[in-house]
Design an enzyme around this catalytic site. Structure first.
Site, short mmCIF file in Angstrom:
data_model
loop_
_atom_site.label_atom_id
_atom_site.label_comp_id
_atom_site.label_asym_id
_atom_site.label_seq_id
_atom_site.Cartn_x
_atom_site.Cartn_y
_atom_site.Cartn_z
CE1 TYR A 1 -31.10 -119.34 -81.20
CE2 TYR A 1 -29.96 -118.05 -79.54
CZ TYR A 1 -29.97 -118.65 -80.78
OH TYR A 1 -28.89 -118.58 -81.58
CD GLU B 1 -26.59 -109.27 -89.85
OE1 GLU B 1 -25.44 -108.76 -89.89
OE2 GLU B 1 -27.55 -108.77 -89.24
CE1 TYR C 1 -20.76 -104.25 -91.93
CE2 TYR C 1 -19.16 -103.49 -90.31
CZ TYR C 1 -19.56 -103.63 -91.63
OH TYR C 1 -18.78 -103.14 -92.65
CD GLN D 1 -21.46 -121.97 -79.89
OE1 GLN D 1 -20.90 -120.88 -79.93
NE2 GLN D 1 -22.77 -122.09 -80.02
CG HIS E 1 -22.10 -116.61 -79.26
ND1 HIS E 1 -23.10 -115.68 -79.14
CD2 HIS E 1 -22.69 -117.75 -79.69
CE1 HIS E 1 -24.25 -116.25 -79.45
NE2 HIS E 1 -24.04 -117.51 -79.78
#
Ligand code: HEC
Length: 462
Positions: free
Chosen positions: A355, A334, A344, A172, A242
């Site tokens: 997962y 979200e 949060y 990523q 991430h």
């Protein structure tokens, strides 16, 4: 004839059953029941350069890759079983290849709930485009995750801009967000975010992290570079996922997101930069009124925490609040309104699960934790978001558009008084949707991956 057909089906079905069972038993927890989601990511991607042949795929499944989290299967499955999985994956890939945008898709009017539009292709032949920034002089800049920054002007895509730092392009990570300084016409500052693996570090020797820089572009050269934010070396990790990250400017403040880097607990720790929304000044200095500046152990740029992997940020055009999208685990993507110093919830509360199907928590809400305004189960893999602002689509004014990678969707959320009234799918199956942005011409621009291209929606008559 009928009997022969029946016999044929009976002979075939146990085989089909077996490979599907193998998949379910050994792969589904990380790659999803449809092979297109989860911790291990989609197996249906079209750009598999490192696994070009069936033999590559076979040996990859056998030996795995421990560092990125893909287990080895050579001791659990026989060669024959792995081969059958290879065939099964290839079959699914073929049938799931995104519908190419054909001339008929391009020409047709598409009627959605409140507006009719046509799709125009603006630029193609991009490799995993990630973000775009419109230039006041016309055209835009586009980042490609492999580390290329290019300019699109007068229907031409430039060669890569030279002098951009070398990025850590893996899974990523890579060259991610681009944005222009609010006073770009005067000062020409361009902001970039990217993951980096420096050769020398005091932290994890194989580790890397995230950096925000700004610089100027002169004759397709990157010049005047300044570092605006970097994670301190003690937090370096070699987990290539991430990272977040998005940028959003408001007055003299720059808000940005960083994901938890694959360690859930990071998100709740104020002495750790990951899993947070941060706020700094445009030159990188720390605002004196940030919520945790007086806490000696806290990272002073933190604005909110408990944010798993936020990849969408935008300000509401009228109310001015900061809206955010974040990837949930399995389920639980979200949409949040981000407020100063608030928690949060990740991973204390979530609408998702691990997962491998094990629960993370039974809690979806708790005292002191802000509930999401909206969530998706199963996940759509929320990426970029944009409040639409423009004259061509009056009925979409101030609606929130949300990119969905895994489900290949562009969604439109209708919002009134800070509440979400409806959630409509506007585009589906044209490729992974990475980002969305209102253009200066009022048309809605969409970045698609696999294949990498930018399209825009223009009004059409019903
Ligand atoms: C414990 C979780 C887990 C399980 C179980 C798992 N994988 Fe993976 N797999 C991963 C991760 C993590 C990656 C790396 C994802 C990435 O590169 O973004 C991966 C990558 C892959 C890739 C390469 C994908 C790419 O885009 O580079 C293939 C192919 C693959 N897995 C096949 C399988 C098969 C077949 C099975 C079952 C036999 C399986 N995996 C089971 C976690 C898992």
């Amino acid at each position: 004839m009928f009997v022969r057909l029946l016999l044929f089906l009976m002979l075939c079905s146990p085989l089909v059953g077996r490979v599907q069972d193998l998949y379910k038993q050994h792969c589904m927890t990380c790659h999803g029941s449809e092979l297109n989601r989860g911790l291990g990511g989609s197996l249906l991607k079209t750009d598999w350069k490192h696994l070009a042949s069936d033999n590559d795929l076979q040996s990859f499944i056998a030996s795995g890759n421990q560092r990125i989290g893909m287990p080895a299967f050579s001791d659990k499955l026989s060669e024959k079983e792995i081969r059958s999985l290879v065939i099964y994956i290839q079959e699914q890939r073929k049938s799931a290849a995104p519908a190419p945008i054909t001339n008929s898709t391009l020409g047709n009017s598409i009627h959605s709930e409140e507006e009719s539009f046509k799709i125009e292709r603006i630029c193609s032949d991009l490799k995993t485009p990630w973000s775009m920034a419109f230039l006041p002089e016309g055209g835009f800049l586009v980042s490609e995750r492999s580390g290329r920054l290019r300019m699109f002007h007068k229907r031409e895509l430039s060669k890569p801009i030279s002098g951009i730092p070398k990025v850590w392009s893996e899974v990523q990570g890579g060259l991610l967000e681009i944005a222009l300084h609010p006073n770009y016409p005067q000062n020409k500052w361009v902001y970039l975010t990217f993951s980096e693996k420096p050769e020398q570090t005091k932290g994890d020797p194989n580790g890397g992290s995230l950096k925000i820089i700004r610089g100027r572009i002169e004759n397709l050269k990157w010049v005047d570079q300044e570092t605006i934010f970097e994670v301190s070396e003690s937090f370096y990790t070699n987990r290539p996922f991430h990272f977040g990250t998005r940028l959003a400017f408001k007055g003299d403040y720059l808000f940005f997101s960083i994901g938890d880097r694959g360690v859930q607990e990071n998100a709740q720790r104020l002495d750790n930069p990951y899993g947070k929304i941060h706020r700094i000044h445009l030159d990188g200095s720390i605002p004196k009124d940030n919520p945790f500046v007086t806490d000696a152990n806290a990272i002073p740029s933190i604005w909110s925490y408990g944010n798993r992997n936020p990849q969408g940020l935008d300000f509401h055009p009228i109310r001015g609040q900061l809206w955010e999208s974040e990837h949930g685990p399995r389920g639980g993507d979200e949409i949040n309104i981000i407020k100063k110093g608030k928690n949060y919830g990740w991973p204390l509360v979530t609408y998702g699960m691990n997962y491998n199907g094990t629960p993370i928590t039974s809690k979806t809400e708790a005292d002191g934790i802000i509930d999401p305004l909206h969530y998706w189960v199963p996940s759509i893999a929320t990426c970029g978001i944009d409040f639409y602002e423009g004259a061509p689509f009056p009925n979409w004014q101030n609606d929130l558009f949300v990119a969905g990678l895994v489900t290949q969707e562009l969604r439109r959320l209708k919002i009134e008084d800070g509440k979400i009234l409806s959630d409509e799918v506007i585009l589906k199956n044209l490729g992974r949707v990475r980002d969305v942005a209102s253009g200066p011409d009022g048309f809605l621009y969409v970045i698609l991956n696999d294949p990498g291209q930018i399209i825009r929606l223009v009004p059409s008559t019903r």
